[in-house]
Design an enzyme around this catalytic site. Structure first.
Site, PDB file in Angstrom:
ATOM      1  N   LYS A 276      12.675  16.545  -0.709  1.00  0.00           N
ATOM      2  CA  LYS A 276      12.427  16.030   0.648  1.00  0.00           C
ATOM      3  C   LYS A 276      13.598  15.165   1.064  1.00  0.00           C
ATOM      4  O   LYS A 276      13.904  14.181   0.406  1.00  0.00           O
ATOM      5  CB  LYS A 276      11.118  15.221   0.667  1.00  0.00           C
ATOM      6  N   ASP A 281      12.368   8.079   8.472  1.00  0.00           N
ATOM      7  CA  ASP A 281      11.016   8.469   8.856  1.00  0.00           C
ATOM      8  C   ASP A 281      10.393   7.380   9.723  1.00  0.00           C
ATOM      9  O   ASP A 281       9.900   6.372   9.216  1.00  0.00           O
ATOM     10  CB  ASP A 281      10.164   8.710   7.594  1.00  0.00           C
ATOM     11  N   LYS A 288       5.055   4.781  12.932  1.00  0.00           N
ATOM     12  CA  LYS A 288       4.692   3.793  11.921  1.00  0.00           C
ATOM     13  C   LYS A 288       4.744   2.387  12.517  1.00  0.00           C
ATOM     14  O   LYS A 288       5.491   2.149  13.464  1.00  0.00           O
ATOM     15  CB  LYS A 288       5.702   3.846  10.764  1.00  0.00           C
ATOM     16  N   ASP A 299      13.472   7.744   2.534  1.00  0.00           N
ATOM     17  CA  ASP A 299      12.576   8.892   2.537  1.00  0.00           C
ATOM     18  C   ASP A 299      13.296  10.202   2.172  1.00  0.00           C
ATOM     19  O   ASP A 299      12.703  11.275   2.204  1.00  0.00           O
ATOM     20  CB  ASP A 299      11.902   8.998   3.908  1.00  0.00           C
ATOM     21  N   ASP A 358       3.379  11.897  11.141  1.00  0.00           N
ATOM     22  CA  ASP A 358       3.952  11.116  10.037  1.00  0.00           C
ATOM     23  C   ASP A 358       3.773  11.824   8.685  1.00  0.00           C
ATOM     24  O   ASP A 358       4.333  11.409   7.686  1.00  0.00           O
ATOM     25  CB  ASP A 358       3.290   9.732  10.011  1.00  0.00           C
ATOM     26  N   ARG A 362       5.654  17.066   3.858  1.00  0.00           N
ATOM     27  CA  ARG A 362       5.053  18.323   3.392  1.00  0.00           C
ATOM     28  C   ARG A 362       5.464  19.491   4.288  1.00  0.00           C
ATOM     29  O   ARG A 362       5.493  20.633   3.843  1.00  0.00           O
ATOM     30  CB  ARG A 362       3.530  18.152   3.308  1.00  0.00           C
TER      31      ARG A 362
HETATM   32  N1  BES Z   1       7.417   8.851   3.787  1.00  0.00           N
HETATM   33  C1  BES Z   1       6.036   8.634   3.941  1.00  0.00           C
HETATM   34  C2  BES Z   1       5.348   8.238   2.645  1.00  0.00           C
HETATM   35  C3  BES Z   1       5.658   6.878   2.109  1.00  0.00           C
HETATM   36  C4  BES Z   1       4.846   5.812   2.416  1.00  0.00           C
HETATM   37  C5  BES Z   1       6.699   6.685   1.250  1.00  0.00           C
HETATM   38  C6  BES Z   1       5.107   4.578   1.893  1.00  0.00           C
HETATM   39  C7  BES Z   1       6.962   5.463   0.732  1.00  0.00           C
HETATM   40  C8  BES Z   1       6.160   4.404   1.031  1.00  0.00           C
HETATM   41  C9  BES Z   1       5.356   9.893   4.441  1.00  0.00           C
HETATM   42  O1  BES Z   1       6.101  10.683   5.279  1.00  0.00           O
HETATM   43  C10 BES Z   1       4.169   9.453   5.210  1.00  0.00           C
HETATM   44  O2  BES Z   1       4.341   8.838   6.218  1.00  0.00           O
HETATM   45  N2  BES Z   1       2.991   9.761   4.700  1.00  0.00           N
HETATM   46  C11 BES Z   1       1.783   9.358   5.328  1.00  0.00           C
HETATM   47  C12 BES Z   1       0.851  10.530   5.312  1.00  0.00           C
HETATM   48  C13 BES Z   1      -0.367  10.337   6.148  1.00  0.00           C
HETATM   49  C14 BES Z   1       0.008  10.326   7.610  1.00  0.00           C
HETATM   50  C15 BES Z   1      -1.343  11.434   5.847  1.00  0.00           C
HETATM   51  C16 BES Z   1       1.208   8.197   4.532  1.00  0.00           C
HETATM   52  O3  BES Z   1       1.300   8.194   3.308  1.00  0.00           O
HETATM   53  O4  BES Z   1       0.702   7.277   5.154  1.00  0.00           O
HETATM   54 ZN    ZN Z   2       8.093  10.569   5.060  1.00  0.00          ZN
HETATM   55 MN    MN Z   3       5.985  10.110   7.282  1.00  0.00          MN
END
Ligand code: BES
Ligand code: ZN
Ligand code: MN
Length: 508
Positions: A276, A281, A288, A299, A358, A362
């Protein structure tokens, strides 16, 4: 950092600083059980020089505990540094890797430019099973990891990096195998640092395009084949999931493809490494919160881990074919950005209902996985800072791992014994997949609050299908929040060593 290997007894090496390791052999517990530190060297002169400080009880040889002696009697070194490995039961090769890092990080801020690290050489009666070969490799890895600091953009930055690191191996050791192992450790440590330096770059400096350039440059230096594609190729390959993430950004995406094809290897497995590479992000339209958003420059750590692993593979030349794929994009809100409710068609043909923009990692990985399979990969591993839920589950100590194939995962599990990285296997199950079924299309990109790391993994599983596959969720490990004696806070380079070791387990 220059490196060297010496088989001269440590007490006779001329250097600014000689570092040796120690353990605490006290086994009794309770208030009267004083630490019993013992140096891990058979060099009598070094033991004599340290005898006084070890006898006082001030120094406990705790894990990464260090004490410095000036002008040690009977040694040609100007200083003697003792680094603790902790209790005897904790004195593993992984503790030694960290001790080498600690020695470097002790030396560095004092502007001492060289050090000699004495490979632990425990006397037989201690009953420690430490192999000189594995120690030599781990020491080199730890030294390089310790030497890197993240302050690249400080205008008053004083580069006080250690310029010369020498490993002093016991004269009795098999010199040729020690040398090979030490050189391997140098390559691996440098590759981990390469990944860390990419992760450290801010989003404005390291766009998907720049990440592609860095990867391509590394490839040309190490003899990998490389191709870096962008928007047109994504459209040509019908990578609707990957493109949907980048469509809201002024920065074009980069599909980075690195190929390692060792001469003479024309059959056997083809390993696909998919990372990835979200260079920033924001969350997109599902934006966010501002708190800590600056951290989301990391990220792309999964992509960086793959690029670092590919560098090590190119230089260590295992006899197995490997394809590295990094899906790099910037996730931004914009008039052109994708919206919750949108439906995207992935390269595989599956339709994806976007619930939350967000959950973008995936999406890019889905097409990366499909592309790796299209290129002939027989076994897949992906790495991603994928979910906050994984951090909730395992904290910042252990990363998550998932697999659809036990034999494939076993190879990864055994790689961990060498790498020293902590991953914990989490479950997959059809019931989790049920949580991401869509009413309008095939699959949703989020499955709600519960089991978020697992539903994310099941999303990827839907694209890996029955190709043996491992998914690594490194969200909690890719960035270290506090300085440690052996590694600076900031990017960790987690994954590089374990992925490399997993690859090596497929050598023909
Ligand atoms: N890059 C983030 C995941 C992340 C969160 C990495 C905190 C490091 C620290 C990912 O793209 C993301 O935002 N995931 C969301 C998914 C949700 C929207 C289902 C998350 O984990 O909140
Ligand atoms: Zn992310
Ligand atoms: Mn994200």
């Amino acid at each position: 950092m220059r490196t060297d290997l010496s088989f001269t007894p440590p007490s006779q090496i001329e250097t600014e600083l000689l570092a040796v390791t120690a353990i605490d052999t006290q086994t009794a517990k309770g208030p009267d059980a004083k630490p019993k530190p013992v140096l891990l060297t058979s060099d009598e002169a070094v033991r004599a020089a340290a005898a006084a400080v070890l006898s006082t009880g001030e120094y406990k040889a705790g894990s990464n505990e260090a004490v410095l002696l000036h002008a040690p009697a009977g040694l040609t070194a100007k200083r003697l540094l003792i680094v603790g490995l902790g209790k005897k039961s904790k004195a593993t090769v992984h503790a030694v890797r960290n001790a080498a890092g600690t020695a470097v990080r002790y030396t560095k801020p004092r502007a001492i430019r060289e050090l000699v690290f004495a490979l632990p050489d425990p006397s037989a009666d201690l009953g420690l099973s430490l192999e000189p070969v594995t120690l030599a490799r781990a020491s080199a890895e730890g030294a390089f990891v310790g030497d890197l600091d993240p302050d690249t953009y400080r205008s008053d930055r004083k580069d006080v990096s250690v310029q010369s690191f020498t490993l002093a191996a016991p004269p009795s050791a098999d010199q040729a195998t020690i040398r090979t192992a030490f050189n391997e450790g140098v390559i691996i440590g440098e590759s981990q640092n390469f990944a860390r330096s990419l992760v450290n770059e801010p989003g404005n400096k390291l766009t998907p395009t720049v990440l592609g350039k860095r990867a391509a440059q590394m490839a040309s230096e190490t003899g990998l084949k490389s191709e870096v594609y962008s928007t047109d190729k994504l459209h040509e390959l019908k990578m609707g999931a990957f493109w949907s993430v980048s469509q809201g950004s002024a920065e074009p995406p980069a599909l980075i493809v690195l190929k390692y094809e060792p001469v003479g290897v024309t059959d056997g497995p083809i390993l696909g490494l998919i990372g990835k590479g979200i260079t920033f992000d924001t969350g997109g339209i599902s934006i966010k919160p501002a708190d800590n958003m600056e951290k989301m420059k990391y990220d792309m750590a999964g992509g960086a881990a793959m690029i670092g692993a590919m560098r090590a593979i190119a230089l260590l030349k295992p006899k197995v074919r490997v394809i590295g794929i990094v899906c790099a994009a910037e996730n931004m809100p914009d008039g052109k950005a994708q919206k919750p409710g949108d439906v995207q068609t992935a390269m595989s043909g599956k339709t994806i209902e976007i619930i939350n923009t967000d959950a973008e990692g995936r999406l890019v990985l889905a097409d990366g996985i499909t592309y790796a399979r299209r290129l002939g990969a027989t076994h897949l591993i992906d790495a991603a800072t994928l979910t906050g839920a994984c951090v909730v589950a395992l904290g910042m100590i252990t990363a998550g791992a998932f697999s659809n194939d036990d034999a494939t995962f076993e190879k990864f599990q055994s790689a961990l014994a060498t790498s020293g990285e902590k991953f914990w296997r989490m479950p997959l199950a059809d019931e989790y997949y049920d949580m991401i079924r869509s009413d309008i299309g095939d699959i949703k990109n989020t499955g709600g609050r519960w089991g978020g790391a697992i539903t994310a993994a099941e999303f990827l599983h839907a694209f890996a299908e029955d190709t043996p596959w491992i998914h690594l969720d490194i969200a909690g490990l890719a960035w270290i929040e506090e300085n440690k004696p052996f590694i600076a806070k900031g990017p960790s380079g987690v994954g590089v060593r374990s992925i490399l070791e997993w690859v090596r387990r497929y050598e023909s």
